[in-house]
Write a protein that holds these residues in place. Structure first.
Motif, PDB file in Angstrom:
ATOM      1  N   ALA A  20       0.687  -1.231  -0.139  1.00  0.00           N
ATOM      2  CA  ALA A  20      -0.080  -0.134   0.115  1.00  0.00           C
ATOM      3  C   ALA A  20       1.006   1.088   0.170  1.00  0.00           C
ATOM      4  O   ALA A  20       0.416   2.142  -0.187  1.00  0.00           O
ATOM      5  N   CYS A  21       2.124   1.015   0.102  1.00  0.00           N
ATOM      6  CA  CYS A  21       2.992   2.116   0.178  1.00  0.00           C
ATOM      7  C   CYS A  21       3.846   2.405  -0.989  1.00  0.00           C
ATOM      8  O   CYS A  21       3.898   1.344  -1.766  1.00  0.00           O
ATOM      9  N   PRO A  22       4.359   3.835  -1.253  1.00  0.00           N
ATOM     10  CA  PRO A  22       5.048   3.814  -2.376  1.00  0.00           C
ATOM     11  C   PRO A  22       6.401   2.949  -2.579  1.00  0.00           C
ATOM     12  O   PRO A  22       6.697   2.522  -1.392  1.00  0.00           O
ATOM     13  N   LYS A  23       6.793   2.557  -3.564  1.00  0.00           N
ATOM     14  CA  LYS A  23       7.770   1.512  -3.713  1.00  0.00           C
ATOM     15  C   LYS A  23       9.007   1.699  -2.920  1.00  0.00           C
ATOM     16  O   LYS A  23       9.835   0.725  -2.351  1.00  0.00           O
ATOM     17  N   ASP A  24       9.394   2.979  -2.521  1.00  0.00           N
ATOM     18  CA  ASP A  24      10.738   3.435  -2.055  1.00  0.00           C
ATOM     19  C   ASP A  24      10.450   3.697  -0.355  1.00  0.00           C
ATOM     20  O   ASP A  24      11.647   3.800   0.281  1.00  0.00           O
ATOM     21  N   SER A  25       9.366   3.249  -0.019  1.00  0.00           N
ATOM     22  CA  SER A  25       9.007   3.548   1.564  1.00  0.00           C
ATOM     23  C   SER A  25       8.953   2.064   1.989  1.00  0.00           C
ATOM     24  O   SER A  25       8.735   1.076   1.488  1.00  0.00           O
ATOM     25  N   GLU A  26       9.383   1.875   3.334  1.00  0.00           N
ATOM     26  CA  GLU A  26       9.241   0.877   4.122  1.00  0.00           C
ATOM     27  C   GLU A  26       8.525   0.979   5.199  1.00  0.00           C
ATOM     28  O   GLU A  26       8.420   1.781   5.896  1.00  0.00           O
ATOM     29  N   SER A  27       7.491  -0.071   5.485  1.00  0.00           N
ATOM     30  CA  SER A  27       6.922  -0.108   6.815  1.00  0.00           C
ATOM     31  C   SER A  27       7.734  -0.696   7.724  1.00  0.00           C
ATOM     32  O   SER A  27       8.666  -1.602   7.480  1.00  0.00           O
ATOM     33  N   ARG A  28       7.560  -0.833   9.182  1.00  0.00           N
ATOM     34  CA  ARG A  28       8.111  -1.461  10.153  1.00  0.00           C
ATOM     35  C   ARG A  28       7.067  -2.324  11.109  1.00  0.00           C
ATOM     36  O   ARG A  28       6.085  -1.739  11.236  1.00  0.00           O
ATOM     37  N   GLU A  29       7.451  -3.264  11.526  1.00  0.00           N
ATOM     38  CA  GLU A  29       6.963  -4.146  12.467  1.00  0.00           C
ATOM     39  C   GLU A  29       7.571  -4.168  13.766  1.00  0.00           C
ATOM     40  O   GLU A  29       8.673  -4.691  13.713  1.00  0.00           O
ATOM     41  N   VAL A  30       6.902  -4.023  14.941  1.00  0.00           N
ATOM     42  CA  VAL A  30       7.362  -4.001  16.249  1.00  0.00           C
ATOM     43  C   VAL A  30       6.551  -4.900  17.106  1.00  0.00           C
ATOM     44  O   VAL A  30       5.229  -4.583  16.991  1.00  0.00           O
ATOM     45  N   SER A  31       7.088  -5.800  17.728  1.00  0.00           N
ATOM     46  CA  SER A  31       6.442  -6.503  18.677  1.00  0.00           C
ATOM     47  C   SER A  31       5.936  -5.745  19.677  1.00  0.00           C
ATOM     48  O   SER A  31       6.687  -4.934  20.521  1.00  0.00           O
ATOM     49  N   SER A  32       4.620  -5.923  20.345  1.00  0.00           N
ATOM     50  CA  SER A  32       4.183  -5.152  21.453  1.00  0.00           C
ATOM     51  C   SER A  32       5.020  -5.419  22.749  1.00  0.00           C
ATOM     52  O   SER A  32       5.157  -4.592  23.638  1.00  0.00           O
ATOM     53  N   THR A  33       5.699  -6.710  22.896  1.00  0.00           N
ATOM     54  CA  THR A  33       6.542  -6.938  23.884  1.00  0.00           C
ATOM     55  C   THR A  33       7.665  -6.192  23.761  1.00  0.00           C
ATOM     56  O   THR A  33       8.238  -5.836  25.024  1.00  0.00           O
ATOM     57  N   ASP A  34       8.255  -5.904  22.682  1.00  0.00           N
ATOM     58  CA  ASP A  34       9.601  -4.958  22.438  1.00  0.00           C
ATOM     59  C   ASP A  34       9.052  -3.460  23.041  1.00  0.00           C
ATOM     60  O   ASP A  34      10.010  -2.842  23.695  1.00  0.00           O
ATOM     61  N   LEU A  35       7.775  -3.114  22.608  1.00  0.00           N
ATOM     62  CA  LEU A  35       7.583  -1.661  23.202  1.00  0.00           C
ATOM     63  C   LEU A  35       7.035  -1.884  24.551  1.00  0.00           C
ATOM     64  O   LEU A  35       7.622  -0.693  25.232  1.00  0.00           O
ATOM     65  N   ASN A  59      -5.146  -9.121  27.454  1.00  0.00           N
ATOM     66  CA  ASN A  59      -4.113  -8.987  26.533  1.00  0.00           C
ATOM     67  C   ASN A  59      -4.293  -8.472  25.058  1.00  0.00           C
ATOM     68  O   ASN A  59      -3.998  -8.830  24.057  1.00  0.00           O
ATOM     69  N   LYS A  60      -5.201  -7.362  25.102  1.00  0.00           N
ATOM     70  CA  LYS A  60      -5.414  -6.576  24.098  1.00  0.00           C
ATOM     71  C   LYS A  60      -4.939  -5.329  24.220  1.00  0.00           C
ATOM     72  O   LYS A  60      -4.462  -4.939  25.218  1.00  0.00           O
ATOM     73  N   LEU A  61      -4.495  -4.440  23.248  1.00  0.00           N
ATOM     74  CA  LEU A  61      -3.978  -3.009  23.146  1.00  0.00           C
ATOM     75  C   LEU A  61      -4.831  -2.143  23.117  1.00  0.00           C
ATOM     76  O   LEU A  61      -5.850  -2.241  22.172  1.00  0.00           O
ATOM     77  N   ILE A  62      -4.927  -0.872  23.883  1.00  0.00           N
ATOM     78  CA  ILE A  62      -5.740   0.287  23.999  1.00  0.00           C
ATOM     79  C   ILE A  62      -4.690   1.430  23.721  1.00  0.00           C
ATOM     80  O   ILE A  62      -4.070   1.332  24.558  1.00  0.00           O
ATOM     81  N   LEU A  63      -4.973   2.306  22.528  1.00  0.00           N
ATOM     82  CA  LEU A  63      -4.310   3.347  22.547  1.00  0.00           C
ATOM     83  C   LEU A  63      -5.356   4.680  22.904  1.00  0.00           C
ATOM     84  O   LEU A  63      -6.350   4.739  22.263  1.00  0.00           O
ATOM     85  N   THR A  64      -5.078   5.547  23.830  1.00  0.00           N
ATOM     86  CA  THR A  64      -5.865   6.434  24.359  1.00  0.00           C
ATOM     87  C   THR A  64      -5.027   7.828  24.447  1.00  0.00           C
ATOM     88  O   THR A  64      -3.864   7.710  24.510  1.00  0.00           O
ATOM     89  N   ARG A  65      -5.819   9.108  24.356  1.00  0.00           N
ATOM     90  CA  ARG A  65      -5.086  10.200  24.366  1.00  0.00           C
ATOM     91  C   ARG A  65      -5.431  10.793  25.836  1.00  0.00           C
ATOM     92  O   ARG A  65      -6.133  10.635  26.556  1.00  0.00           O
TER      93      ARG A  65
END
Length: 65
Positions: A20-35, A59-65
């Motif tokens: 879904a990203c342009p060819k020259d772009s990379e996405s990153r995958e980070v484990s929630s345990t690493d974070l 064991n679910k993730l919630i992002l709040t402001r």
């Protein structure tokens, strides 16, 4: 959404190309345990705002402001 290249101090990053990203772009995958590590809460700052990433008892993730 495309992401920037790296997170300093975070190990276990997996770089892969997202079709879904342009060819020259990379996405990153980070484990929630690493974070989160042993903690259940991580504070993230973005554009001057503080966000809380929390791991629930179910064991679910919630992002709040």
């Amino acid at each position: 959404m495309c992401a920037s290249p790296s997170l300093p101090g975070i190990t276990g990053l997996s770089h892969h190309h997202d079709p879904a990203c342009p060819k020259d772009s990379e996405s990153r995958e980070v484990s929630s345990t690493d974070l989160l590590g042993e903690s259940n809460v991580l504070i993230i700052t973005h554009n001057g705002q503080r966000y809380q990433l929390r791991r629930t008892r179910q064991n679910k993730l919630i992002l709040t402001r």
